[in-house]
Design a protein around this motif. Structure first.
Motif, PDB file in Angstrom:
ATOM      1  N   GLY A   1       0.815  -1.210   0.000  1.00 47.82           N
ATOM      2  CA  GLY A   1       0.000   0.000   0.000  1.00 47.82           C
ATOM      3  C   GLY A   1       0.848   1.258   0.000  1.00 47.82           C
ATOM      4  N   ARG A   2       0.203   2.376  -0.283  1.00 46.97           N
ATOM      5  CA  ARG A   2       0.911   3.657  -0.282  1.00 46.97           C
ATOM      6  C   ARG A   2       1.500   3.910   1.100  1.00 46.97           C
ATOM      7  NH1 ARG A   2       0.560   8.376  -3.524  1.00 46.97           N
ATOM      8  NH2 ARG A   2       1.105  10.296  -2.422  1.00 46.97           N
ATOM      9  N   LEU A   3       2.762   4.324   1.125  1.00 44.95           N
ATOM     10  CA  LEU A   3       3.448   4.526   2.393  1.00 44.95           C
ATOM     11  C   LEU A   3       4.397   5.708   2.267  1.00 44.95           C
ATOM     12  CD1 LEU A   3       3.694   3.332   5.253  1.00 44.95           C
ATOM     13  CD2 LEU A   3       5.619   1.972   4.423  1.00 44.95           C
ATOM     14  N   GLU A   4       3.992   6.822   2.811  1.00 44.70           N
ATOM     15  CA  GLU A   4       4.865   7.991   2.864  1.00 44.70           C
ATOM     16  C   GLU A   4       5.963   7.745   3.893  1.00 44.70           C
ATOM     17  OE1 GLU A   4       4.677  10.705   1.073  1.00 44.70           O
ATOM     18  OE2 GLU A   4       2.639  10.783   0.256  1.00 44.70           O
ATOM     19  N   LEU A   5       7.202   7.939   3.500  1.00 41.73           N
ATOM     20  CA  LEU A   5       8.331   7.615   4.365  1.00 41.73           C
ATOM     21  C   LEU A   5       8.779   8.789   5.222  1.00 41.73           C
ATOM     22  CD1 LEU A   5      10.363   5.381   1.919  1.00 41.73           C
ATOM     23  CD2 LEU A   5       8.751   4.692   3.691  1.00 41.73           C
ATOM     24  N   SER A   6       8.015   9.852   5.228  1.00 39.15           N
ATOM     25  CA  SER A   6       8.299  10.999   6.084  1.00 39.15           C
ATOM     26  C   SER A   6       7.023  11.386   6.822  1.00 39.15           C
ATOM     27  CB  SER A   6       8.790  12.190   5.255  1.00 39.15           C
ATOM     28  OG  SER A   6       8.802  13.376   6.037  1.00 39.15           O
ATOM     29  N   PRO A   7       7.120  11.734   8.107  1.00 38.48           N
ATOM     30  CA  PRO A   7       5.925  12.168   8.837  1.00 38.48           C
ATOM     31  C   PRO A   7       5.504  13.598   8.513  1.00 38.48           C
ATOM     32  CG  PRO A   7       7.823  12.240  10.282  1.00 38.48           C
ATOM     33  CD  PRO A   7       8.297  11.641   8.990  1.00 38.48           C
ATOM     34  N   VAL A   8       6.301  14.313   7.716  1.00 36.22           N
ATOM     35  CA  VAL A   8       5.980  15.717   7.441  1.00 36.22           C
ATOM     36  C   VAL A   8       5.934  16.047   5.954  1.00 36.22           C
ATOM     37  CG1 VAL A   8       6.828  16.553   9.651  1.00 36.22           C
ATOM     38  CG2 VAL A   8       8.413  16.360   7.729  1.00 36.22           C
ATOM     39  N   GLU A   9       6.667  15.297   5.123  1.00 41.65           N
ATOM     40  CA  GLU A   9       6.740  15.623   3.700  1.00 41.65           C
ATOM     41  C   GLU A   9       5.819  14.711   2.895  1.00 41.65           C
ATOM     42  OE1 GLU A   9      10.710  16.136   2.014  1.00 41.65           O
ATOM     43  OE2 GLU A   9      11.500  15.929   4.035  1.00 41.65           O
ATOM     44  N   ILE A  10       5.116  15.278   1.926  1.00 42.20           N
ATOM     45  CA  ILE A  10       4.258  14.521   1.033  1.00 42.20           C
ATOM     46  C   ILE A  10       5.077  14.029  -0.172  1.00 42.20           C
ATOM     47  CG2 ILE A  10       2.159  14.609  -0.380  1.00 42.20           C
ATOM     48  CD1 ILE A  10       1.679  14.795   2.620  1.00 42.20           C
ATOM     49  N   ASP A  11       4.693  12.879  -0.695  1.00 45.40           N
ATOM     50  CA  ASP A  11       5.329  12.280  -1.879  1.00 45.40           C
ATOM     51  C   ASP A  11       6.753  11.812  -1.621  1.00 45.40           C
ATOM     52  OD1 ASP A  11       3.128  12.450  -3.530  1.00 45.40           O
ATOM     53  OD2 ASP A  11       3.635  14.457  -4.220  1.00 45.40           O
ATOM     54  N   ARG A  12       7.046  11.446  -0.390  1.00 44.85           N
ATOM     55  CA  ARG A  12       8.309  10.754  -0.101  1.00 44.85           C
ATOM     56  C   ARG A  12       8.032   9.260  -0.226  1.00 44.85           C
ATOM     57  NH1 ARG A  12      13.394  12.134   0.083  1.00 44.85           N
ATOM     58  NH2 ARG A  12      13.786  10.975   2.006  1.00 44.85           N
ATOM     59  N   LEU A  13       7.928   8.803  -1.473  1.00 42.47           N
ATOM     60  CA  LEU A  13       7.552   7.428  -1.776  1.00 42.47           C
ATOM     61  C   LEU A  13       8.745   6.675  -2.344  1.00 42.47           C
ATOM     62  CD1 LEU A  13       4.143   8.141  -3.560  1.00 42.47           C
ATOM     63  CD2 LEU A  13       4.502   7.526  -1.164  1.00 42.47           C
ATOM     64  N   SER A  14       8.947   5.453  -1.924  1.00 45.01           N
ATOM     65  CA  SER A  14      10.065   4.650  -2.405  1.00 45.01           C
ATOM     66  C   SER A  14       9.701   4.004  -3.733  1.00 45.01           C
ATOM     67  CB  SER A  14      10.421   3.566  -1.383  1.00 45.01           C
ATOM     68  OG  SER A  14      11.345   2.649  -1.937  1.00 45.01           O
ATOM     69  N   MET A  15      10.519   4.188  -4.730  1.00 42.14           N
ATOM     70  CA  MET A  15      10.299   3.572  -6.028  1.00 42.14           C
ATOM     71  C   MET A  15      10.691   2.097  -6.045  1.00 42.14           C
ATOM     72  SD  MET A  15       8.859   5.873  -7.948  1.00 42.14           S
ATOM     73  CE  MET A  15       7.953   6.147  -6.391  1.00 42.14           C
ATOM     74  N   ASP A  16      11.275   1.605  -4.950  1.00 44.32           N
ATOM     75  CA  ASP A  16      11.617   0.186  -4.847  1.00 44.32           C
ATOM     76  C   ASP A  16      10.443  -0.636  -4.327  1.00 44.32           C
ATOM     77  OD1 ASP A  16      13.667  -1.910  -5.036  1.00 44.32           O
ATOM     78  OD2 ASP A  16      13.497  -1.999  -2.848  1.00 44.32           O
ATOM     79  N   THR A  17       9.361   0.020  -3.896  1.00 39.93           N
ATOM     80  CA  THR A  17       8.178  -0.665  -3.390  1.00 39.93           C
ATOM     81  C   THR A  17       7.063  -0.613  -4.431  1.00 39.93           C
ATOM     82  OG1 THR A  17       7.099   1.255  -2.383  1.00 39.93           O
ATOM     83  CG2 THR A  17       8.875   0.199  -1.118  1.00 39.93           C
ATOM     84  N   TRP A  18       5.874  -1.107  -4.059  1.00 41.30           N
ATOM     85  CA  TRP A  18       4.735  -1.055  -4.978  1.00 41.30           C
ATOM     86  C   TRP A  18       4.333   0.385  -5.304  1.00 41.30           C
ATOM     87  CZ3 TRP A  18       1.732  -5.332  -6.882  1.00 41.30           C
ATOM     88  CH2 TRP A  18       2.196  -6.592  -6.468  1.00 41.30           C
ATOM     89  N   ASP A  19       4.760   1.372  -4.509  1.00 43.16           N
ATOM     90  CA  ASP A  19       4.498   2.770  -4.858  1.00 43.16           C
ATOM     91  C   ASP A  19       5.159   3.152  -6.170  1.00 43.16           C
ATOM     92  OD1 ASP A  19       2.767   3.717  -2.889  1.00 43.16           O
ATOM     93  OD2 ASP A  19       4.398   4.032  -1.454  1.00 43.16           O
ATOM     94  N   GLY A  20       6.199   2.420  -6.562  1.00 40.46           N
ATOM     95  CA  GLY A  20       6.837   2.660  -7.849  1.00 40.46           C
ATOM     96  C   GLY A  20       6.142   1.958  -8.999  1.00 40.46           C
ATOM     97  N   TYR A  21       5.077   1.182  -8.693  1.00 38.30           N
ATOM     98  CA  TYR A  21       4.359   0.403  -9.701  1.00 38.30           C
ATOM     99  C   TYR A  21       2.854   0.489  -9.442  1.00 38.30           C
ATOM    100  CZ  TYR A  21       9.095  -1.504 -10.002  1.00 38.30           C
ATOM    101  OH  TYR A  21      10.457  -1.640 -10.123  1.00 38.30           O
TER     102      TYR A  21
END
Length: 530
Positions: free
Chosen positions: A373-393
């Motif tokens: 599922g979508r997972l922001e990797l920062s508690p304050v910044e939007i669109d900090r998404l890892s392209m190595d996860t399903w967020d990249g696909y």
């Protein structure tokens, strides 16, 4: 009163060198002084025993001969000779009721590993197994067959883990998993790490060290696997219950994708490196012979049933994925949204769809490696998404969610990120009413060192991840209990891994009721003193 597996394991039945007791059947042990000449070396079962991939009538049995596990040639001090090993399977820990036995040959071509597939056994039953080479007897392992496909088991206890970096901490979590006595163990990747010694120390420093250079050759990978297998906590868990394991990136190279090496790996020669890595992975895990790699390719995705209670769809998110978008960075770009991009590859997507569409199980479980599922990797910044996860696909994720909608109760199990998360996957990331499936993410066994307890339960992530119900940075694993009406998940955490022997406690518990994708928190226990 029935004796628990924990008592049997702690009582020494798995100790190397256990002898046949009076009344046991099976090949006799030659105790004559001259017997030593048959095996003129130290204990060849130094890496323990394991079982895996259970079916209603059998399972895989594994061991690998190694008297000197860290020898440079990767052959464990066994050299170029081919040896014949005796084996037994029994329905009691004392081996008075031996139901299968035989002999098998192994040598350098297999890395001196053994993969047996005894069949024709009774379903849904405990079994014990062991091996013998000359005067040496292996540890005893416990395993079990799966229930009949048409049966309706009352419950299934599963423990699962991911990410065990040798240098960053001790594998106490594996011992605690064994003590919890699961019916089945899932390992979702990063079973070992390929790095140079001290390449990436934990925040608190490394507490032990890799032997040898970064793994590149077959000998390198064989030796690294052997080093990990010398860990007594890992050996105990392998001997406790059958495993179902899938690899992620570090078994080969950090963030690799199909023919593309990770960002820290040279492209030249990567095909040979991948072939060596997957060959060593097969040799060192309880995998079926049908999974034996063909050059750089290995059949890793597979499906198995636990009666009508649960079907497990084990995915491969590395061998067939498109390369990570946006230079494998943090954040999306135009490439991310291309509709044909896939983390599974088209044939595996079709395999997932067919399995979910035709399933008659109460629970359909996707066992896989990276956050779904979508997972922001920062508690304050939007669109900090890892392209190595399903967020990249995301297009591939949408197609799999369409497939999941055809199943009664889908659930996703995940590793990789070294933290615990309990999340609800939304079809529309702007619509909290669009919950499609629960995702339960386990933390690491040891990677990144001790970690920290988060007394707020991870609510600091609520702004960027409203779908996250729990987050924690401690090390550990997850226990699951499946029944016809409910799935219970316990996040089992350790206060430290920088030294062995840490206790385990349940940091948080969640339930999923059959017929609903929602996660309900049923318990929480902060770290003592927090």
């Amino acid at each position: 009163m029935e004796t628990s597996r924990r008592v049997l394991l702690k009582g020494g039945l798995v100790a190397a060198g256990v002898t046949f007791l009076p009344g046991m059947t099976g090949p006799p042990i030659d105790l004559r002084p001259t017997a030593a000449a048959v095996t003129p070396f130290d204990n060849p079962f130094s890496l323990g025993v394991a079982s895996g991939d259970p079916s209603p009538d059998g399972f895989v049995l594994w061991t690998r001969l190694a008297q000197l596990p860290l020898d440079d040639d990767g052959l464990g001090g066994m050299g170029q000779s081919v040896r014949e090993v005796a084996w037994q399977v029994a329905t009691d820990p004392g081996f008075r009721r031996v139901v299968r036995r035989g002999r098998v040959r192994t040598g350098p071509a297999q890395g001196h590993s053994i993969h047996l597939e005894p069949s024709g056994l009774e379903p849904d039953r405990d079994h014990w197994y062991r091996f013998r080479l000359g005067r040496h007897l292996s540890p005893v392992g416990h395993t079990r067959t799966a229930p009949r496909p048409e049966s309706a088991p009352a419950a299934l206890a599963v423990a699962y883990a991911s990410c065990a970096q040798w240098e960053h901490g001790y594998f106490t979590a594996y011992r605690r998993m064994a003590e919890d006595e699961p019916d089945l163990v899932l390992h979702l990747g990063d079973y070992m790490y390929e790095y140079d010694p001290d390449f990436e120390p934990a925040k608190t420093g490394n507490v032990r060290h890799h032997e040898g250079p970064e793994t590149v050759t077959l000998a390198d990978y064989r030796r690294r696997h052997a080093q990990y297998k010398t860990d007594e906590d890992l050996q105990l868990l392998h001997a406790t219950a059958p495993w179902v394991a899938v690899f992620d990136d570090h078994e080969v190279s950090d963030n690799w994708a199909d023919e593309s090496p990770g960002t820290t790996t040279r492209r030249d020669g990567f095909g040979d490196r991948r072939a060596a890595a997957l060959r060593a992975y097969w040799e060192n895990m309880p995998l079926r012979r049908s999974a034996f790699p063909q050059g750089p390719d290995m059949k890793a995705n597979r499906r198995f049933q636990w009666g009508r209670l649960a079907t497990f769809h084990m995915l491969d998110t590395r061998q067939y994925r498109d390369p990570q978008a946006c230079g494998d960075g943090m954040g999306t770009c135009e490439e991310t949204w291309e509709p044909d991009r896939s983390i599974l590859g088209a044939p595996q997507e079709a395999w997932v769809d067919e399995g979910l569409r035709t399933s008659t199980a109460t629970w359909d479980v996707l066992g896989q490696q990276v956050p779904f599922g979508r997972l922001e990797l920062s508690p304050v910044e939007i669109d900090r998404l890892s392209m190595d996860t399903w967020d990249g696909y995301p297009s591939c994720r949408d197609r799999v969610l369409d497939s999941m909608a055809q199943a009664a109760n889908p659930v996703v199990l995940t590793g990789d990120v070294h933290d615990s998360f309990a999340t609800e996957v939304w079809r529309d990331h702007e619509d909290p009413s669009s919950v499609a499936v629960p995702e339960i993410i386990t933390t690491s066994v040891s990677t990144n060192g001790d970690g920290e307890d988060t007394s707020d339960g991870g609510y600091r992530y609520a702004r960027t991840n409203p779908q996250v119900k729990f987050w924690n940075e401690l090390r550990g694993y997850v226990n699951l209990t499946f029944t016809a009406g409910r799935l219970d998940a316990d996040y089992r955490n350790l206060p430290y891994v920088h030294e062995p022997g840490a206790p385990v406690f349940t940091r948080a518990s969640f339930a999923v009721e059959a017929g609903s994708p929602l996660l309900h928190q049923t318990g929480a226990q902060p770290l003592a003193g927090s």
